[in-house]
Write a protein that holds these residues in place. Sequence first.
Motif, PDB file in Angstrom:
ATOM      1  N   ARG A   1       0.846  -1.201   0.000  1.00  0.00           N
ATOM      2  CA  ARG A   1       0.000   0.000   0.000  1.00  0.00           C
ATOM      3  C   ARG A   1       0.882   1.252   0.000  1.00  0.00           C
ATOM      4  NH1 ARG A   1      -5.246  -1.172   0.772  1.00  0.00           N
ATOM      5  NH2 ARG A   1      -5.756  -3.242   1.607  1.00  0.00           N
ATOM      6  N   GLN A   2       0.374   2.291  -0.672  1.00  0.00           N
ATOM      7  CA  GLN A   2       1.041   3.595  -0.710  1.00  0.00           C
ATOM      8  C   GLN A   2       2.511   3.451  -1.132  1.00  0.00           C
ATOM      9  OE1 GLN A   2      -0.783   6.187  -0.554  1.00  0.00           O
ATOM     10  NE2 GLN A   2      -2.621   5.178   0.191  1.00  0.00           N
TER      11      GLN A   2
ATOM     12  N   ARG B   1       2.749   8.159  -6.658  1.00  0.00           N
ATOM     13  CA  ARG B   1       2.383   7.327  -5.526  1.00  0.00           C
ATOM     14  C   ARG B   1       1.156   6.490  -5.899  1.00  0.00           C
ATOM     15  NH1 ARG B   1       1.034  10.404  -0.186  1.00  0.00           N
ATOM     16  NH2 ARG B   1       3.281  10.727  -0.218  1.00  0.00           N
TER      17      ARG B   1
ATOM     18  N   ARG C   1      -1.774   3.793  -4.674  1.00  0.00           N
ATOM     19  CA  ARG C   1      -2.501   3.324  -3.484  1.00  0.00           C
ATOM     20  C   ARG C   1      -2.211   1.856  -3.206  1.00  0.00           C
ATOM     21  NH1 ARG C   1      -7.232   2.442  -3.310  1.00  0.00           N
ATOM     22  NH2 ARG C   1      -7.701   2.407  -5.536  1.00  0.00           N
TER      23      ARG C   1
END
Length: 361
Positions: free
Chosen positions: A275-276, A283, A285
Amino acid sequence: MTINDALHRLLLDNLTTAILLLDAELHLQYMNPAAEILLAVSGQRFHGQLVSELFSESPEALHSLQQSVHSANPFTRREAVLHTHNGQQLTVDYAATPLHNRSATYLLLEILPRDRLLRITKEEAQLSKQETTKMLVRGLAHEIKNPLGGIRGAAQLLARELHEPGQKDYTDVIIEEADRLRNLVDRMLGSNKLPFLAPANIHEVLERVCQLVDMESQGGITLIRDYDPSIPDVMIDREQMIQAVLNIVRNAMQALASANPPVEGRITLRSRALRQLTIGHNRHRLACKVEIIDNGPGIAAELQETIFYPMVSGRADGTGLGLAIAQNIISQHQGLIECESQPGNTVFSLYLPLEQGATNP
């Protein structure tokens, strides 16, 4: 607790910087939520324990903390490597500041994680090198292919003028060698075809690679599968992705075959959801991470910075194109490929976005 105390506690609890408060004997008295997240511990559970129970750096570092308390001198350490109680390794900057009041002495630790910043810097440098290499290779290929076409054409015209079959053997050699060089240049350039993106299960790609490796090695290499079944379909060109992963796995197979002394070869294919994740300036998710891990002799230290360059190989009979092609394919999928290697453990990590949209970090 007074209003001021409550306000100070509220400020500390909402800082994004990890804060630890130690007593004069380096026992934990307080840690804010940012520190709990960074060190993956509960402040309540570790309250009163020595800081060395939370993480370790070196005996010298622990001595520096003790000296800071006793001498009342603050200090800062840059890019320190901390080993947490759960086996995690963190690169951080931290500052130690002694605090004194009427009844006791404390040591305030402010910890700033550096891993993400160092990783982004490394990625940007790698992507920049990749673009520079592409431009260099394309320019070089253009300069090579033009005269090759002229040489081949001249040899064909010369062959038509020759009447003795024995003399044509020489022109045949020229034509064959020109074709070989042209094919080599084409492989250096990689495919000009853009990937045809469609939803695909990354584990089907990995399983196809496993089937091919099983056939090629005839069971001589142990394949270990460590998949995360929660990973959704990835937008990829399935055939190109099979080629990219297969190139890396074949590289691992060749490394295992050359191990001296011989080892019982193992290649692990591991998938995880992240994630991220930041790739370059974007960037994401959600991203997919695929690791190809082998227990071979490792990559020589002097080659680790250049292994993705065309024509760079650690083997005398290697072309140095497999990893360059794999990197080009991953790059066309807006992903990233990294490598970490030491004797007995070489890890190639592939990062692929799981969504088409991305934001600037």
